[in-house]
Design a protein around this motif. Structure first.
Motif, PDB file in Angstrom:
ATOM      1  N   ARG A 114       1.134  -1.041   0.107  1.00 59.25           N
ATOM      2  CA  ARG A 114      -0.005  -0.187  -0.079  1.00 59.25           C
ATOM      3  C   ARG A 114       0.965   0.946  -0.476  1.00 59.25           C
ATOM      4  O   ARG A 114       0.205   1.819  -1.018  1.00 59.25           O
ATOM      5  CB  ARG A 114      -0.941   0.025   1.249  1.00 59.25           C
ATOM      6  N   TYR A 115       1.908   1.397   0.603  1.00 56.37           N
ATOM      7  CA  TYR A 115       2.307   2.575   1.127  1.00 56.37           C
ATOM      8  C   TYR A 115       3.452   2.793  -0.373  1.00 56.37           C
ATOM      9  O   TYR A 115       3.953   3.439  -1.402  1.00 56.37           O
ATOM     10  CB  TYR A 115       3.832   2.164   1.927  1.00 56.37           C
ATOM     11  N   ILE A 116       4.015   1.274  -1.327  1.00 55.56           N
ATOM     12  CA  ILE A 116       4.240   1.737  -2.495  1.00 55.56           C
ATOM     13  C   ILE A 116       3.502   2.067  -3.186  1.00 55.56           C
ATOM     14  O   ILE A 116       3.822   3.624  -4.460  1.00 55.56           O
ATOM     15  CB  ILE A 116       4.624   0.187  -2.966  1.00 55.56           C
ATOM     16  N   GLY A 117       2.131   1.538  -3.910  1.00 52.52           N
ATOM     17  CA  GLY A 117       1.058   2.402  -3.972  1.00 52.52           C
ATOM     18  C   GLY A 117       0.770   3.441  -4.303  1.00 52.52           C
ATOM     19  O   GLY A 117       0.812   4.681  -5.474  1.00 52.52           O
ATOM     20  N   HIS A 118       1.146   4.209  -2.439  1.00 57.58           N
ATOM     21  CA  HIS A 118       0.243   5.325  -2.034  1.00 57.58           C
ATOM     22  C   HIS A 118       2.002   6.201  -3.437  1.00 57.58           C
ATOM     23  O   HIS A 118       1.147   7.455  -3.682  1.00 57.58           O
ATOM     24  CB  HIS A 118       0.732   6.145  -1.158  1.00 57.58           C
ATOM     25  N   PHE A 119       3.324   5.827  -2.995  1.00 55.97           N
ATOM     26  CA  PHE A 119       3.755   6.759  -3.705  1.00 55.97           C
ATOM     27  C   PHE A 119       4.389   6.611  -4.828  1.00 55.97           C
ATOM     28  O   PHE A 119       4.838   7.813  -5.835  1.00 55.97           O
ATOM     29  CB  PHE A 119       5.545   7.027  -2.753  1.00 55.97           C
ATOM     30  N   LEU A 120       3.498   5.800  -5.136  1.00 55.71           N
ATOM     31  CA  LEU A 120       3.387   5.271  -7.070  1.00 55.71           C
ATOM     32  C   LEU A 120       2.217   6.101  -7.725  1.00 55.71           C
ATOM     33  O   LEU A 120       2.615   7.559  -8.762  1.00 55.71           O
ATOM     34  CB  LEU A 120       3.276   4.458  -7.483  1.00 55.71           C
ATOM     35  N   VAL A 263      14.328 -16.579 -11.139  1.00 57.81           N
ATOM     36  CA  VAL A 263      14.905 -14.515 -11.030  1.00 57.81           C
ATOM     37  C   VAL A 263      15.641 -14.927 -12.471  1.00 57.81           C
ATOM     38  O   VAL A 263      15.664 -13.753 -13.646  1.00 57.81           O
ATOM     39  CB  VAL A 263      15.572 -14.240  -9.699  1.00 57.81           C
ATOM     40  N   GLU A 264      16.740 -16.028 -12.755  1.00 59.47           N
ATOM     41  CA  GLU A 264      17.759 -15.981 -13.813  1.00 59.47           C
ATOM     42  C   GLU A 264      17.036 -16.027 -15.060  1.00 59.47           C
ATOM     43  O   GLU A 264      16.747 -15.160 -16.031  1.00 59.47           O
ATOM     44  CB  GLU A 264      18.622 -16.790 -13.709  1.00 59.47           C
ATOM     45  N   ARG A 265      15.487 -16.767 -15.157  1.00 60.95           N
ATOM     46  CA  ARG A 265      15.142 -16.605 -16.663  1.00 60.95           C
ATOM     47  C   ARG A 265      14.231 -14.975 -16.527  1.00 60.95           C
ATOM     48  O   ARG A 265      14.245 -14.557 -17.757  1.00 60.95           O
ATOM     49  CB  ARG A 265      13.094 -17.920 -16.491  1.00 60.95           C
ATOM     50  N   ALA A 266      13.908 -14.738 -15.311  1.00 62.30           N
ATOM     51  CA  ALA A 266      12.790 -13.476 -15.182  1.00 62.30           C
ATOM     52  C   ALA A 266      14.944 -12.898 -16.273  1.00 62.30           C
ATOM     53  O   ALA A 266      13.578 -10.929 -17.020  1.00 62.30           O
ATOM     54  CB  ALA A 266      12.659 -12.739 -14.319  1.00 62.30           C
ATOM     55  N   ARG A 267      15.799 -11.863 -15.296  1.00 61.69           N
ATOM     56  CA  ARG A 267      16.712 -10.972 -15.515  1.00 61.69           C
ATOM     57  C   ARG A 267      16.082 -11.236 -17.657  1.00 61.69           C
ATOM     58  O   ARG A 267      16.777 -10.652 -18.009  1.00 61.69           O
ATOM     59  CB  ARG A 267      17.237 -11.188 -15.588  1.00 61.69           C
ATOM     60  N   LEU A 268      16.553 -12.583 -17.930  1.00 59.75           N
ATOM     61  CA  LEU A 268      17.183 -13.003 -19.233  1.00 59.75           C
ATOM     62  C   LEU A 268      15.952 -12.618 -20.238  1.00 59.75           C
ATOM     63  O   LEU A 268      16.410 -11.684 -21.438  1.00 59.75           O
ATOM     64  CB  LEU A 268      16.966 -14.256 -19.686  1.00 59.75           C
ATOM     65  N   ALA A 269      14.930 -12.275 -19.688  1.00 60.78           N
ATOM     66  CA  ALA A 269      12.794 -12.254 -20.607  1.00 60.78           C
ATOM     67  C   ALA A 269      13.794 -10.676 -20.725  1.00 60.78           C
ATOM     68  O   ALA A 269      12.539  -9.952 -21.040  1.00 60.78           O
ATOM     69  CB  ALA A 269      12.069 -12.466 -19.838  1.00 60.78           C
ATOM     70  N   GLY A 270      13.692  -9.647 -19.720  1.00 61.36           N
ATOM     71  CA  GLY A 270      13.750  -8.059 -19.721  1.00 61.36           C
ATOM     72  C   GLY A 270      13.155  -8.024 -18.214  1.00 61.36           C
ATOM     73  O   GLY A 270      12.712  -6.718 -18.024  1.00 61.36           O
ATOM     74  N   VAL A 271      12.477  -9.113 -17.498  1.00 66.76           N
ATOM     75  CA  VAL A 271      12.174  -8.216 -16.181  1.00 66.76           C
ATOM     76  C   VAL A 271      13.179  -7.202 -15.454  1.00 66.76           C
ATOM     77  O   VAL A 271      14.167  -7.672 -15.430  1.00 66.76           O
ATOM     78  CB  VAL A 271      11.442  -9.282 -15.325  1.00 66.76           C
ATOM     79  N   GLU A 272      12.435  -6.119 -15.169  1.00 63.62           N
ATOM     80  CA  GLU A 272      13.414  -5.537 -14.145  1.00 63.62           C
ATOM     81  C   GLU A 272      12.986  -5.361 -12.935  1.00 63.62           C
ATOM     82  O   GLU A 272      12.375  -5.471 -12.182  1.00 63.62           O
ATOM     83  CB  GLU A 272      12.940  -3.716 -14.143  1.00 63.62           C
ATOM     84  N   LEU A 273      14.308  -5.270 -11.645  1.00 60.39           N
ATOM     85  CA  LEU A 273      14.258  -5.296 -10.868  1.00 60.39           C
ATOM     86  C   LEU A 273      14.543  -4.073 -10.225  1.00 60.39           C
ATOM     87  O   LEU A 273      16.016  -3.435 -10.700  1.00 60.39           O
ATOM     88  CB  LEU A 273      15.528  -6.350 -10.491  1.00 60.39           C
ATOM     89  N   TRP A 274      14.046  -3.731  -9.120  1.00 58.26           N
ATOM     90  CA  TRP A 274      13.851  -2.247  -8.726  1.00 58.26           C
ATOM     91  C   TRP A 274      13.786  -2.507  -6.564  1.00 58.26           C
ATOM     92  O   TRP A 274      13.164  -3.007  -6.065  1.00 58.26           O
ATOM     93  CB  TRP A 274      12.693  -0.626  -9.092  1.00 58.26           C
ATOM     94  N   GLN A 275      14.650  -1.545  -6.349  1.00 54.23           N
ATOM     95  CA  GLN A 275      14.533  -1.440  -4.902  1.00 54.23           C
ATOM     96  C   GLN A 275      14.057   0.324  -4.644  1.00 54.23           C
ATOM     97  O   GLN A 275      14.590   0.702  -4.664  1.00 54.23           O
ATOM     98  CB  GLN A 275      16.227  -1.670  -4.586  1.00 54.23           C
ATOM     99  N   VAL A 276      13.526  -0.095  -3.237  1.00 52.38           N
ATOM    100  CA  VAL A 276      12.801   0.976  -2.791  1.00 52.38           C
ATOM    101  C   VAL A 276      13.156   0.480  -1.247  1.00 52.38           C
ATOM    102  O   VAL A 276      12.402   0.018  -0.817  1.00 52.38           O
ATOM    103  CB  VAL A 276      10.751   1.140  -3.256  1.00 52.38           C
ATOM    104  N   ASN A 277      13.145   1.619  -0.500  1.00 46.97           N
ATOM    105  CA  ASN A 277      13.828   1.871   0.729  1.00 46.97           C
ATOM    106  C   ASN A 277      13.253   2.696   1.417  1.00 46.97           C
ATOM    107  O   ASN A 277      12.793   3.985   0.938  1.00 46.97           O
ATOM    108  CB  ASN A 277      15.141   2.270   0.765  1.00 46.97           C
ATOM    109  N   MET A 278      12.080   2.620   2.260  1.00 47.05           N
ATOM    110  CA  MET A 278      11.746   3.370   3.425  1.00 47.05           C
ATOM    111  C   MET A 278      11.968   4.044   4.951  1.00 47.05           C
ATOM    112  O   MET A 278      12.383   2.687   5.392  1.00 47.05           O
ATOM    113  CB  MET A 278       9.785   3.518   2.859  1.00 47.05           C
ATOM    114  N   ALA A 279      11.347   4.647   5.055  1.00 47.48           N
ATOM    115  CA  ALA A 279      11.868   4.466   6.283  1.00 47.48           C
ATOM    116  C   ALA A 279      10.472   4.410   7.169  1.00 47.48           C
ATOM    117  O   ALA A 279       9.777   5.605   7.118  1.00 47.48           O
ATOM    118  CB  ALA A 279      12.342   5.705   7.070  1.00 47.48           C
ATOM    119  N   LEU A 280       9.964   3.904   8.769  1.00 46.45           N
ATOM    120  CA  LEU A 280       9.072   4.127   9.090  1.00 46.45           C
ATOM    121  C   LEU A 280       9.015   4.376  10.551  1.00 46.45           C
ATOM    122  O   LEU A 280       9.586   4.156  11.194  1.00 46.45           O
ATOM    123  CB  LEU A 280       8.072   2.335   9.040  1.00 46.45           C
ATOM    124  N   ASP A 281       8.607   5.315  11.054  1.00 43.32           N
ATOM    125  CA  ASP A 281       8.392   5.697  12.158  1.00 43.32           C
ATOM    126  C   ASP A 281       6.681   5.766  12.593  1.00 43.32           C
ATOM    127  O   ASP A 281       5.803   5.365  12.224  1.00 43.32           O
ATOM    128  CB  ASP A 281       8.479   6.859  12.723  1.00 43.32           C
TER     129      ASP A 281
END
Length: 303
Positions: A114-120, A263-281
């Motif tokens: 949900r947090y990722i959806g909010h920021f998107l 994961v390797e099949r996905a990488r070769l097919a062009g699936v992108e991997l992104w990392q999102v870091n958030m801070a919770l308080d």
């Protein structure tokens, strides 16, 4: 690796999500089963049973491991508490002793999505979603698989929040250190079953290849050329961390594991991997940074 700092990329856009009601602090006493943790709330004498939004292990801790560790935690009170058996949900835990907490580690994987959806939707990650009006939450893809988000009726976005990556070994809590020391000569805990992630990756690859085939066929019929210069579909796997995690690196066991092969099949097919870091308080969630994982195919350009 270049990280796209949220403060630069999303200047003037919301990078902070405030909770309607602040989280309550407490201490985890034990986890009697997969659905419940017993927590002692600050200022109260008796412990309360709290919902655990994770069915598997948290930071590699078994139910037995959590007994007596006295890990600080943050709890939320759901709006529909009258219809629940537990009054609180455990949202985060800390690895430092009570009163010395510097970092909260979010564990609610559904909330993370949900947090990722909010920021998107807020336009804070334009390299993935440039027009929030074209973002749709949770769509069925394939026969029975649901993907977290679909963008522009074309791009698939799936969010995963790996809790095993929480760095338990960095804990300054003496009780945690003692538990880890006693573990050294014992059996190593098994990882979670990767079937859900492998299924999602398989669907993302299949959908990506199908859309490419459709576009190429349409272009060949209309123009007699391929769509190499057109707007291509994307499949994006977002690794979401509710703390400032280091950049993801594939474990050495990946090549021979089921998840590694997927994961390797996905990488070769062009699936992108992104990392999102958030801070919770206790007051909310802040978007810290996001970046593509270079070893997973390089940095995609914004659309």
């Amino acid at each position: 690796m270049k990280a796209f700092e949220a403060s630069r990329v999303a200047a003037g856009l919301p990078q902070r999500l405030r909770f309607p009601v602040p989280l309550v602090s407490g201490v985890i006493e034990k986890r009697p089963n997969r659905f419940v943790m017993e927590c002692h709330l600050d200022g109260q004498q008796e412990s309360v049973r709290c919902h655990v939004p994770v069915t598997g292990k948290v930071a590699g801790l078994s139910y037995k491991d959590m007994q007596g560790l006295q890990l600080p935690c943050l709890l939320s009170t759901p709006s529909n508490v009258a219809n629940r058996k537990t009054q609180y949900t455990v949202e985060a835990l800390a690895l430092e002793p009570q009163g010395q907490v510097n970092t909260w580690y979010g564990i609610n994987q559904s909330a993370s999505t949900r947090y990722i959806g909010h920021f998107l939707s807020a336009g804070a990650i334009p390299e993935i979603v440039a027009d929030a009006g074209q973002l749709v939450a949770e769509r069925k893809v394939g026969k029975s698989t649901r993907i977290d988000f679909v963008y522009a009726q074309r791009d698939l976005i799936e969010v995963k929040t790996p809790l095993a990556a929480i760095p338990l070994h960095t804990s300054t809590n003496p009780l945690v250190q003692q538990m880890l020391h006693s573990r050294q000569s014992g059996k190593q805990s098994k990882g979670s079953h990767p079937s859900r992630l492998t299924r999602h990756l398989g669907v993302m690859v299949d959908e990506l290849e199908q859309q490419r085939l459709i576009l190429d066929s349409a272009a060949a019929l209309d123009q007699g050329t391929s769509t190499s210069c057109g707007q291509q579909p994307r499949s994006i796997l977002v690794q979401s961390y509710m703390y400032d995690a280091p950049a993801f690196r594939r474990p050495t066991t990946f090549p021979t594991s089921l998840i590694g092969l997927a994961v390797e099949r996905a990488r070769l097919a062009g699936v992108e991997l992104w990392q999102v870091n958030m801070a919770l308080d206790p007051e909310g969630v802040t978007l810290l940074k996001y970046f593509p994982i270079a070893e997973f195919g390089g940095a995609p350009v914004a659309q």
